[in-house]
Write an enzyme that holds these catalytic residues in place. Structure first.
Site, PDB file in Angstrom:
ATOM      1  N   GLU A 116      15.542   2.938   6.510  1.00 58.33           N
ATOM      2  CA  GLU A 116      14.603   1.945   5.962  1.00 58.33           C
ATOM      3  C   GLU A 116      14.128   2.404   4.598  1.00 58.33           C
ATOM      4  O   GLU A 116      14.165   3.592   4.295  1.00 58.33           O
ATOM      5  CB  GLU A 116      13.360   1.831   6.873  1.00 58.33           C
ATOM      6  CG  GLU A 116      13.636   1.283   8.238  1.00 58.33           C
ATOM      7  CD  GLU A 116      12.419   1.429   9.153  1.00 58.33           C
ATOM      8  OE1 GLU A 116      11.280   1.542   8.642  1.00 58.33           O
ATOM      9  OE2 GLU A 116      12.620   1.456  10.368  1.00 58.33           O
ATOM     10  N   LYS A 118      11.370   3.517   2.018  1.00 55.18           N
ATOM     11  CA  LYS A 118      10.050   4.143   2.141  1.00 55.18           C
ATOM     12  C   LYS A 118       9.131   3.433   1.155  1.00 55.18           C
ATOM     13  O   LYS A 118       9.172   3.665  -0.052  1.00 55.18           O
ATOM     14  CB  LYS A 118      10.112   5.639   1.854  1.00 55.18           C
ATOM     15  CG  LYS A 118       8.791   6.332   2.149  1.00 55.18           C
ATOM     16  CD  LYS A 118       8.954   7.836   2.186  1.00 55.18           C
ATOM     17  CE  LYS A 118       7.719   8.528   2.721  1.00 55.18           C
ATOM     18  NZ  LYS A 118       6.493   8.207   2.037  1.00 55.18           N
ATOM     19  N   ASP A 120       5.968   2.240  -0.854  1.00 57.74           N
ATOM     20  CA  ASP A 120       4.867   3.031  -1.403  1.00 57.74           C
ATOM     21  C   ASP A 120       3.562   2.240  -1.338  1.00 57.74           C
ATOM     22  O   ASP A 120       3.047   1.757  -2.336  1.00 57.74           O
ATOM     23  CB  ASP A 120       5.206   3.419  -2.849  1.00 57.74           C
ATOM     24  CG  ASP A 120       4.319   4.541  -3.340  1.00 57.74           C
ATOM     25  OD1 ASP A 120       3.560   5.109  -2.527  1.00 57.74           O
ATOM     26  OD2 ASP A 120       4.380   4.855  -4.547  1.00 57.74           O
ATOM     27  N   TYR A 233       6.968  -1.685  10.791  1.00 54.07           N
ATOM     28  CA  TYR A 233       8.115  -0.859  11.172  1.00 54.07           C
ATOM     29  C   TYR A 233       7.944  -0.135  12.505  1.00 54.07           C
ATOM     30  O   TYR A 233       8.784   0.666  12.884  1.00 54.07           O
ATOM     31  CB  TYR A 233       8.494   0.129  10.061  1.00 54.07           C
ATOM     32  CG  TYR A 233       7.336   0.851   9.392  1.00 54.07           C
ATOM     33  CD1 TYR A 233       6.567   1.759  10.088  1.00 54.07           C
ATOM     34  CD2 TYR A 233       7.048   0.614   8.048  1.00 54.07           C
ATOM     35  CE1 TYR A 233       5.511   2.418   9.475  1.00 54.07           C
ATOM     36  CE2 TYR A 233       5.988   1.274   7.425  1.00 54.07           C
ATOM     37  CZ  TYR A 233       5.232   2.169   8.149  1.00 54.07           C
ATOM     38  OH  TYR A 233       4.191   2.812   7.546  1.00 54.07           O
ATOM     39  N   LYS A 321      12.906  11.808  -0.243  1.00 50.96           N
ATOM     40  CA  LYS A 321      12.118  11.345  -1.387  1.00 50.96           C
ATOM     41  C   LYS A 321      12.958  11.315  -2.654  1.00 50.96           C
ATOM     42  O   LYS A 321      13.621  12.295  -2.989  1.00 50.96           O
ATOM     43  CB  LYS A 321      10.941  12.301  -1.604  1.00 50.96           C
ATOM     44  CG  LYS A 321       9.943  12.298  -0.459  1.00 50.96           C
ATOM     45  CD  LYS A 321       8.844  11.308  -0.679  1.00 50.96           C
ATOM     46  CE  LYS A 321       7.788  11.920  -1.558  1.00 50.96           C
ATOM     47  NZ  LYS A 321       6.525  11.207  -1.435  1.00 50.96           N
ATOM     48  N   CYS A 416     -16.442   7.293 -33.924  1.00 51.30           N
ATOM     49  CA  CYS A 416     -15.355   6.374 -33.556  1.00 51.30           C
ATOM     50  C   CYS A 416     -14.226   6.473 -34.586  1.00 51.30           C
ATOM     51  O   CYS A 416     -14.481   6.363 -35.794  1.00 51.30           O
ATOM     52  CB  CYS A 416     -15.894   4.946 -33.503  1.00 51.30           C
ATOM     53  SG  CYS A 416     -14.602   3.709 -33.341  1.00 51.30           S
ATOM     54  N   CYS A 419     -14.271   2.960 -36.667  1.00 53.85           N
ATOM     55  CA  CYS A 419     -15.360   2.499 -37.534  1.00 53.85           C
ATOM     56  C   CYS A 419     -16.306   3.620 -37.967  1.00 53.85           C
ATOM     57  O   CYS A 419     -17.179   3.405 -38.808  1.00 53.85           O
ATOM     58  CB  CYS A 419     -16.158   1.392 -36.847  1.00 53.85           C
ATOM     59  SG  CYS A 419     -17.158   1.986 -35.476  1.00 53.85           S
ATOM     60  N   CYS A 434     -17.713   3.842 -28.182  1.00 54.53           N
ATOM     61  CA  CYS A 434     -18.227   3.470 -29.487  1.00 54.53           C
ATOM     62  C   CYS A 434     -19.202   2.325 -29.224  1.00 54.53           C
ATOM     63  O   CYS A 434     -18.840   1.344 -28.580  1.00 54.53           O
ATOM     64  CB  CYS A 434     -17.089   2.974 -30.379  1.00 54.53           C
ATOM     65  SG  CYS A 434     -17.699   2.127 -31.845  1.00 54.53           S
ATOM     66  N   CYS A 439     -17.456  -2.965 -34.334  1.00 52.37           N
ATOM     67  CA  CYS A 439     -16.318  -2.064 -34.532  1.00 52.37           C
ATOM     68  C   CYS A 439     -15.032  -2.900 -34.573  1.00 52.37           C
ATOM     69  O   CYS A 439     -14.764  -3.687 -33.663  1.00 52.37           O
ATOM     70  CB  CYS A 439     -16.258  -1.060 -33.388  1.00 52.37           C
ATOM     71  SG  CYS A 439     -14.748  -0.086 -33.423  1.00 52.37           S
TER      72      CYS A 439
HETATM   73  S1  IVH Z   1       7.421   5.499   9.753  1.00 57.23           S
HETATM   74  C1  IVH Z   1       5.962   8.368  12.669  1.00 57.23           C
HETATM   75  N1  IVH Z   1       8.625   3.924   8.012  1.00 57.23           N
HETATM   76  O1  IVH Z   1       5.194   6.865   4.627  1.00 57.23           O
HETATM   77  C2  IVH Z   1       6.420   7.398  11.698  1.00 57.23           C
HETATM   78  N2  IVH Z   1       6.703   5.130   7.323  1.00 57.23           N
HETATM   79  O2  IVH Z   1       4.888   9.708   4.189  1.00 57.23           O
HETATM   80  C3  IVH Z   1       5.597   7.332  10.488  1.00 57.23           C
HETATM   81  N3  IVH Z   1       6.033   4.688   5.008  1.00 57.23           N
HETATM   82  O3  IVH Z   1       2.356   7.263   6.631  1.00 57.23           O
HETATM   83  C4  IVH Z   1       5.800   6.195   9.661  1.00 57.23           C
HETATM   84  N4  IVH Z   1       7.634   3.265   4.531  1.00 57.23           N
HETATM   85  O4  IVH Z   1       2.630   5.048   5.334  1.00 57.23           O
HETATM   86  C5  IVH Z   1       7.608   4.777   8.230  1.00 57.23           C
HETATM   87  N5  IVH Z   1       9.762   2.494   6.569  1.00 57.23           N
HETATM   88  C6  IVH Z   1       8.748   3.336   6.804  1.00 57.23           C
HETATM   89  C7  IVH Z   1       7.807   3.667   5.814  1.00 57.23           C
HETATM   90  C8  IVH Z   1       6.789   4.572   6.106  1.00 57.23           C
HETATM   91  C9  IVH Z   1       6.556   3.893   4.080  1.00 57.23           C
HETATM   92  C10 IVH Z   1       4.836   5.545   4.793  1.00 57.23           C
HETATM   93  C11 IVH Z   1       3.832   5.508   5.913  1.00 57.23           C
HETATM   94  C12 IVH Z   1       3.662   6.957   6.315  1.00 57.23           C
HETATM   95  C13 IVH Z   1       4.113   7.658   5.086  1.00 57.23           C
HETATM   96  C14 IVH Z   1       4.544   9.073   5.370  1.00 57.23           C
END
Ligand code: IVH
Length: 673
Positions: A116, A118, A120, A233, A321, A416, A419, A434, A439
């Site tokens: 999946e 990740k 943010d 998820y 990551k 400043c 000005c 400022c 200005c």
């Molecule tokens: S699974 C035990 N799936 O990443 C499972 N987490 O660094 C924990 N996150 O706290 C979460 N995308 O906020 C899972 N596809 C995804 C995710 C995901 C983002 C975040 C989540 C977690 C953090 C950990």
């Protein structure tokens, strides 16, 4: 009688079903089948029916996403099972080492993995009972989170209720918990952050922080205005996985109406996992939101349970990551920028460096505290990161034998840079400002704000033109824009007959924009788009707004002492009042839609205090105003009536002291009849 009320109930319910279906198409599938207008019509129809029959309103009606008053604080709630985080890996070798450990601990090698994105954002737990959303809880410390139900109800991709038929088809139970990621799409982040800046508020560093700040708003109507999205998820019942395979969980959630992220894959080998990771590393810029890696999960839930977890992370999942899009370059100088509110921001001037396909030349250093924290000097080699953030930022100083440290320390200028006025740092504040109202840097930013899209919308009046206009002394404030002639413009660089004509046309067109735009355009601190709208609706004209006391200003929706003070201060300055006169003379819209007023209460002044049982204060105010009366914020000899609800406080005492008539809301209704 009974049968007719039942058919009414049925009518309302089928309208709700229809709206839910279109919400799903729009917010979950991104695939609307009707126009926004048609959707609004359905919603209006439902609202009207519910207003006529309030007894039939139910909490999961699509009209009930926002409701209730701002809260005092958040309630802490324990999680059904800990909300875990993930261990990270940063290269293929570390990922393979994780796989080996999974093999060793499980004693098998034929393992499927779910890949999946990740996302943010921030993780969030949603509790459904009897197919209805009953609670939303933030992650908090993993064991205990904060209840943010009213806020999450405003997220359109989160279903308030699950259709029973769909739920059964998906094989889901009626009571369950969904965990997933709440996030703000990059475009919404950039737009909202730019608005914040225009309003003189500190912008958020990235969408993740903005999401966290948004879901923790005590007033859920604020959350509702900012578009958040939710991707689930995890599905639990009593704190445990419900299905035997994770892949099945995602499919079931999708079938039940959740917005499961479509970019996922069931991989039968680590080679396939790796291919997915590589694929998305290249495609991450094409997404509408930020990702910082890939999550790899063991598919079989029995195996997940067997593997268990260490500390705060499961052994059955791992994050890969992606490197933050960063580069190393030399910080050649630090320049200080002056914003519209006079705030001084140090900006790093960098030797150009290519980061994630973009050439970066500037990076923010935020403020003096940040420079001290980084210990950065001019001439240093620095690491610069470009995330979902608005501008790249300097994250650290690099010091090794090939890259000697710089020597020149940065000092915030005492005056400043634009000005020359003395710079001020208010005790307890991080920022230097400022304080010169004239200005040129502030004026330039104010003019850009005024002319920008969404405000006076003068297309073509961007940085380049405004700088030229100021350099030629043609524009010193926003009113000067309306005095520009074709001859003025033709005297500028790169201006021909046609382009001059276009700008003049744009300027002319802006005069027709409504009052709220003009108010917003003035750049009064803390007055954003929404507040400007409320002010315009309440006062109906610039004149009335100009003359309003801070007490009266606070009668306006969402205006508290801080905003009221800022508005009153703006209008107390003679130069600002002159400016408004010139804008009026130029033909800008200075009054709004005048609501047709009755005369029953003409000339009468009211004060509202305490909690009314039948209407909100806004509604009561509107009723009085529609009847020609006036509502003010404080009791004086000029007050004719005080309308007191429950828990009326000092205003009631004052009324008694002055001998003013005090009545309740029933008596008010009689007055209006
Ligand atoms: S699974 C035990 N799936 O990443 C499972 N987490 O660094 C924990 N996150 O706290 C979460 N995308 O906020 C899972 N596809 C995804 C995710 C995901 C983002 C975040 C989540 C977690 C953090 C950990």
């Amino acid at each position: 009688m009974a049968s007719s009320s039942q058919s009414l109930e049925q009518e309302i319910e089928s309208l709700r079903q229809k709206i839910r279906h279109h919400e799903y198409l729009y917010y979950v599938l991104d695939h609307p089948e009707i126009s926004d207008r048609e959707f609004d019509q359905l919603m209006r129809q439902l609202k009207d029916l519910e207003a006529e029959h309030p007894a039939l309103i139910i909490p999961d009606s699509p009209t009930q996403r926002v409701g209730g008053k701002p809260r005092e604080g958040f309630v802490k709630i324990p999680h059904s099972s800990p909300m875990l985080s993930l261990d990270n890996t940063y290269n293929e070798e570390e990922l393979r080492a994780w796989e080996r450990r999974v093999h060793e601990l499980s004693g098998r090698k034929d393992i499927d993995y779910v890949c999946e994105l990740k996302l943010d954002g921030m993780s969030l737990a949603l509790i459904y009972e009897d197919g209805k959303l009953v609670r939303g809880i933030t992650r908090g410390d993993g064991s205990v989170g904060e209840e943010v139900t009213l806020n999450v109800r405003t997220v359109r991709s989160i279903p308030l209720s699950i259709d029973p038929g769909q739920r059964k088809a998906a094989g889901m139970p009626s009571a369950f918990e969904v965990r997933g990621e709440l996030l703000m799409p990059t475009a919404a982040f950039q737009k909202l952050n730019a608005e914040r800046e225009r309003e003189g508020l500190t912008p958020f560093a990235n969408p993740r922080n903005f999401t966290a700040g948004t879901v923790r708003q005590l007033d859920a109507s604020v959350t509702a205005q900012r578009r958040l999205d939710f991707f689930p998820y995890i599905l639990l019942t009593k704190g445990r996985s419900y299905f035997d395979h994770h892949w099945k969980t995602l499919d079931a959630l999708k079938q039940a109406g959740f917005k499961v992220n479509p970019n996922r894959e069931l991989a039968h080998s680590m080679e396939e996992v790796w291919a997915f990771i590589r694929e998305w590393e290249g495609k991450r810029d094409s997404l509408e939101y930020e990702i910082d890696g890939i999550v790899v999960k063991v598919d079989r839930t029995a195996l997940q349970a067997e593997l268990g977890f260490t500390g705060k992370a499961p052994r059955w999942a791992i994050a890969y990551k992606y490197a933050a899009r960063a580069g190393i370059t030399k910080l050649e100088d630090i320049r200080v920028q002056v914003g519209r509110t006079g705030k001084l921001t140090p900006v790093a001037l960098l030797a150009p460096v290519l980061i994630g396909g973009t050439t970066v030349r500037n990076a923010t250093l935020h403020n003096l505290d940040e420079i001290e924290r980084l210990g950065v000097k001019i001439g240093d080699w620095v690491q610069v990161e470009r995330g979902g953030d608005v501008i790249p930022k300097v994250v650290k100083v690099i010091a090794d034998k090939d890259r000697p440290r710089g020597h020149k320390s940065f000092h915030m200028p005492e005056t400043c840079p634009v000005c020359g006025t003395q710079v001020v740092r208010t005790a307890g504040e991080v920022d230097y400002r400022c304080v010169n109202a004239n200005c040129p840097a502030k004026l330039r930013e104010t003019i850009l704000h005024f002319a920008s899209r969404g405000i006076m919308n003068i297309d073509g009046m961007g940085e380049a033109l405004v700088t030229q206009l100021m350099d030629h002394g043609l524009v010193k404030d926003v009113a000067d824009i309306y005095q520009l002639t074709k001859k003025d413009l033709l005297g500028l660089e790169r201006f021909a007959d046609k382009s001059a004509q276009n700008i003049l046309h744009e300027i002319e067109r802006s005069k027709k924009l409504p009052l709220e735009r003009v108010i917003y355009g003035l750049g009064i601190r803390f007055v954003g788009e929404r507040t400007a709208q409320f002010l315009a609706e309440y006062f109906g004209s610039m004149k009335e707004l100009e003359q309003a006391s801070t007490e009266l200003l606070q009668e306006v929706n969402e205006v508290g002492p801080r905003i009221a003070h800022s508005i009153a201060e703006f209008f107390s300055i003679g130069a600002n009042r002159k400016l408004l006169q010139r804008l009026q003379d130029a033909g800008l819209t200075m009054s709004g839609r005048k609501t047709k007023r009755g005369t029953k209460l003409a000339g009468k002044t009211f004060v509202l205090t305490g909690t009314l049982a039948h209407f909100t204060r806004d509604e009561a105010r509107k009723m009085i105003e529609d009847a020609g009366g006036k509502v003010t914020g404080s009791v004086s000899k000029k007050t004719d009536w005080v309308i007191a609800g429950d828990d009326a406080g000092s205003k009631l005492d004052k009324a008694k002291e002055l001998g003013i008539r005090v009545i309740d809301e029933n008596a008010l209704e009689k007055l209006l009849r």
